[in-house]
Design a protein around this motif. Structure first.
Motif, PDB file in Angstrom:
ATOM      1  N   TYR A  43      -4.647  -0.207   2.076  1.00  0.00           N
ATOM      2  CA  TYR A  43      -4.710  -0.464   3.510  1.00  0.00           C
ATOM      3  C   TYR A  43      -4.757  -1.971   3.787  1.00  0.00           C
ATOM      4  N   CYS A  44      -5.575  -2.695   3.021  1.00  0.00           N
ATOM      5  CA  CYS A  44      -5.671  -4.145   3.200  1.00  0.00           C
ATOM      6  C   CYS A  44      -4.335  -4.821   2.926  1.00  0.00           C
ATOM      7  N   HIS A  46      -1.340  -3.420   2.987  1.00  0.00           N
ATOM      8  CA  HIS A  46      -0.373  -2.973   3.991  1.00  0.00           C
ATOM      9  C   HIS A  46      -0.513  -3.744   5.292  1.00  0.00           C
ATOM     10  N   ASN A  47      -1.739  -4.111   5.662  1.00  0.00           N
ATOM     11  CA  ASN A  47      -1.966  -4.838   6.910  1.00  0.00           C
ATOM     12  C   ASN A  47      -1.878  -6.344   6.747  1.00  0.00           C
ATOM     13  N   GLY A  48      -1.406  -6.802   5.601  1.00  0.00           N
ATOM     14  CA  GLY A  48      -1.146  -8.226   5.425  1.00  0.00           C
ATOM     15  C   GLY A  48      -2.353  -9.055   5.048  1.00  0.00           C
ATOM     16  N   TYR A  49      -3.404  -8.463   4.584  1.00  0.00           N
ATOM     17  CA  TYR A  49      -4.571  -9.226   4.149  1.00  0.00           C
ATOM     18  C   TYR A  49      -4.178 -10.024   2.924  1.00  0.00           C
TER      19      TYR A  49
END
Length: 109
Positions: A43-44, A46-49
């Motif tokens: 998730y991190c 995927h969200n560009g973290y």
């Protein structure tokens, strides 16, 4: 009982020992934390973290380390119980080393 009828044995399912149940519960918890950690990392990413994720590796790695310690101590307990002077050994010795038919569980439940 009639000669043509065989005596049927009924197996009673008993709860596993506390230590065996503890290990089983820990394994389920480990997999939940591992899957959760992997999903959180995905998730991190995927969200560009773009920061580092050492807390995620600790979240997954530390419980597995704790599990290794728990299994190690369980193995030590089993070894001490099954050698001369241990409770399991002495119980079997008192029973002339004849198998107890009421307890048919394997070594891990």
């Amino acid at each position: 009982m009639a000669a043509h009828m065989k005596e049927q044995t009924v197996k009673v399912k008993t709860r596993p020992d506390y230590s065996k149940q503890l290990i089983t519960d820990i394994r389920w918890l480990l997999w939940a934390v591992t899957i959760g950690g992997l999903l959180l990392a995905a998730y991190c990413i995927h969200n560009g973290y773009v920061g580092s994720l050492p807390w995620l590796s600790a979240m997954v790695g530390l419980p597995w380390t704790a599990h290794g310690v728990v299994c190690s101590f369980y193995l030590n307990m089993a070894k001490s119980d099954h050698k001369e002077g241990g409770i399991t050994f002495e119980s079997a010795k008192a029973n002339s080393f004849v198998a107890d038919e009421t307890n048919t569980e394997g070594p891990m439940g």
